[in-house]
Design a protein around this motif. Structure first.
Motif, PDB file in Angstrom:
ATOM      1  N   MET A 203       0.967  -1.064  -0.106  1.00  0.00           N
ATOM      2  CA  MET A 203      -0.286  -0.077   0.264  1.00  0.00           C
ATOM      3  C   MET A 203       1.088   1.777   0.329  1.00  0.00           C
ATOM      4  O   MET A 203       0.100   2.394  -0.554  1.00  0.00           O
ATOM      5  CB  MET A 203      -1.066  -0.184   1.239  1.00  0.00           C
ATOM      6  N   ILE A 204       1.990   1.105   0.809  1.00  0.00           N
ATOM      7  CA  ILE A 204       3.017   2.157   0.464  1.00  0.00           C
ATOM      8  C   ILE A 204       3.415   2.635  -0.729  1.00  0.00           C
ATOM      9  O   ILE A 204       3.914   3.937  -1.382  1.00  0.00           O
ATOM     10  CB  ILE A 204       3.852   2.273   1.708  1.00  0.00           C
ATOM     11  N   GLN A 205       3.614   1.785  -1.233  1.00  0.00           N
ATOM     12  CA  GLN A 205       4.061   1.805  -2.917  1.00  0.00           C
ATOM     13  C   GLN A 205       3.323   3.074  -3.852  1.00  0.00           C
ATOM     14  O   GLN A 205       3.723   3.717  -4.901  1.00  0.00           O
ATOM     15  CB  GLN A 205       4.126   0.593  -3.445  1.00  0.00           C
ATOM     16  N   TYR A 206       2.100   2.479  -3.528  1.00  0.00           N
ATOM     17  CA  TYR A 206       0.422   3.772  -4.352  1.00  0.00           C
ATOM     18  C   TYR A 206       1.751   5.181  -3.478  1.00  0.00           C
ATOM     19  O   TYR A 206       0.688   5.743  -4.330  1.00  0.00           O
ATOM     20  CB  TYR A 206      -0.191   3.250  -4.078  1.00  0.00           C
ATOM     21  N   LEU A 207       1.640   5.152  -2.501  1.00  0.00           N
ATOM     22  CA  LEU A 207       1.684   6.853  -1.578  1.00  0.00           C
ATOM     23  C   LEU A 207       3.638   7.518  -2.810  1.00  0.00           C
ATOM     24  O   LEU A 207       3.447   8.477  -2.984  1.00  0.00           O
ATOM     25  CB  LEU A 207       1.936   6.462  -0.751  1.00  0.00           C
ATOM     26  N   TYR A 208       4.192   6.158  -2.248  1.00  0.00           N
ATOM     27  CA  TYR A 208       5.406   6.450  -3.101  1.00  0.00           C
ATOM     28  C   TYR A 208       5.037   7.201  -4.567  1.00  0.00           C
ATOM     29  O   TYR A 208       5.844   8.152  -4.592  1.00  0.00           O
ATOM     30  CB  TYR A 208       6.177   5.759  -2.920  1.00  0.00           C
ATOM     31  N   ILE A 209       4.571   5.893  -5.347  1.00  0.00           N
ATOM     32  CA  ILE A 209       4.472   6.066  -6.634  1.00  0.00           C
ATOM     33  C   ILE A 209       3.245   7.615  -7.454  1.00  0.00           C
ATOM     34  O   ILE A 209       3.781   8.622  -8.122  1.00  0.00           O
ATOM     35  CB  ILE A 209       3.441   4.886  -6.969  1.00  0.00           C
ATOM     36  N   GLY A 210       2.553   7.896  -6.240  1.00  0.00           N
ATOM     37  CA  GLY A 210       2.005   8.356  -6.164  1.00  0.00           C
ATOM     38  C   GLY A 210       2.330  10.059  -6.469  1.00  0.00           C
ATOM     39  O   GLY A 210       2.289  11.193  -6.475  1.00  0.00           O
ATOM     40  N   GLY A 211       3.353  10.176  -5.041  1.00  0.00           N
ATOM     41  CA  GLY A 211       3.964  11.383  -5.118  1.00  0.00           C
ATOM     42  C   GLY A 211       5.379  11.558  -5.847  1.00  0.00           C
ATOM     43  O   GLY A 211       5.164  12.811  -6.310  1.00  0.00           O
ATOM     44  N   GLY A 212       5.725  10.171  -6.506  1.00  0.00           N
ATOM     45  CA  GLY A 212       6.937  10.620  -7.959  1.00  0.00           C
ATOM     46  C   GLY A 212       5.367  11.343  -8.832  1.00  0.00           C
ATOM     47  O   GLY A 212       6.852  12.223  -9.617  1.00  0.00           O
ATOM     48  N   VAL A 213       4.973  10.758  -8.992  1.00  0.00           N
ATOM     49  CA  VAL A 213       3.999  11.582  -9.945  1.00  0.00           C
ATOM     50  C   VAL A 213       4.336  12.576 -10.095  1.00  0.00           C
ATOM     51  O   VAL A 213       3.977  13.712 -10.997  1.00  0.00           O
ATOM     52  CB  VAL A 213       3.208  10.338 -10.062  1.00  0.00           C
ATOM     53  N   ILE A 214       3.482  12.896  -9.001  1.00  0.00           N
ATOM     54  CA  ILE A 214       3.026  14.675  -8.496  1.00  0.00           C
ATOM     55  C   ILE A 214       4.502  15.252  -8.421  1.00  0.00           C
ATOM     56  O   ILE A 214       4.294  16.498  -9.396  1.00  0.00           O
ATOM     57  CB  ILE A 214       2.085  14.677  -7.204  1.00  0.00           C
ATOM     58  N   ALA A 215       5.225  15.080  -7.870  1.00  0.00           N
ATOM     59  CA  ALA A 215       6.490  15.458  -8.487  1.00  0.00           C
ATOM     60  C   ALA A 215       6.950  15.488  -9.412  1.00  0.00           C
ATOM     61  O   ALA A 215       7.110  16.610 -10.324  1.00  0.00           O
ATOM     62  CB  ALA A 215       7.868  14.825  -7.649  1.00  0.00           C
ATOM     63  N   LEU A 216       7.214  14.777 -10.722  1.00  0.00           N
ATOM     64  CA  LEU A 216       7.190  15.126 -11.638  1.00  0.00           C
ATOM     65  C   LEU A 216       6.569  15.820 -12.994  1.00  0.00           C
ATOM     66  O   LEU A 216       6.751  16.454 -13.474  1.00  0.00           O
ATOM     67  CB  LEU A 216       7.346  13.219 -12.573  1.00  0.00           C
ATOM     68  N   ALA A 217       5.188  15.566 -12.906  1.00  0.00           N
ATOM     69  CA  ALA A 217       4.253  16.859 -13.290  1.00  0.00           C
ATOM     70  C   ALA A 217       4.369  18.164 -12.526  1.00  0.00           C
ATOM     71  O   ALA A 217       3.921  19.313 -13.656  1.00  0.00           O
ATOM     72  CB  ALA A 217       2.156  16.415 -12.455  1.00  0.00           C
ATOM     73  N   PHE A 218       4.698  18.491 -11.139  1.00  0.00           N
ATOM     74  CA  PHE A 218       5.406  19.902 -10.730  1.00  0.00           C
ATOM     75  C   PHE A 218       6.592  20.310 -11.908  1.00  0.00           C
ATOM     76  O   PHE A 218       6.988  21.917 -12.380  1.00  0.00           O
ATOM     77  CB  PHE A 218       5.391  19.306  -9.477  1.00  0.00           C
ATOM     78  N   VAL A 219       7.872  19.267 -11.856  1.00  0.00           N
ATOM     79  CA  VAL A 219       8.992  20.148 -12.864  1.00  0.00           C
ATOM     80  C   VAL A 219       8.588  20.037 -13.619  1.00  0.00           C
ATOM     81  O   VAL A 219       8.658  20.593 -15.121  1.00  0.00           O
ATOM     82  CB  VAL A 219       9.690  18.271 -12.379  1.00  0.00           C
TER      83      VAL A 219
END
Length: 77
Positions: free
Chosen positions: A1-17
């Motif tokens: 479950m924590i993997q989805y949190l990391y993946i979601g954070g990575g996607v948000i960070a990538l979208a921000f960049v």
């Protein structure tokens, strides 16, 4: 479950960049457009001033030879 949190954070960070890169590109493009427009305006003002000066000189020219000589003698030519 924590993997989805990391993946979601990575996607948000990538979208921000990606958004930051897009925003910077647009800002630079707008700045270049403004700089070009200002240069064109300055150039047009110089040409207009020169044309006005030439028109004024044409309007102020002496009509006769005597008027030319009078201006030369007066030091205003």
């Amino acid at each position: 479950m924590i993997q989805y949190l990391y993946i979601g954070g990575g996607v948000i960070a990538l979208a921000f960049v990606a958004w930051l890169i897009w925003f910077s590109y647009r800002a630079g493009k707008n700045n270049a457009s403004i700089t070009t427009a200002q240069a064109a305006t300055d150039s047009a003002n110089v040409v207009t001033t020169k044309a006005e000066s030439m028109a004024q000189a044409q309007a102020d020219k002496p009509a006769t030879e005597d008027a030319v000589l009078a201006r030369l003698d007066g030091g205003t030519a």
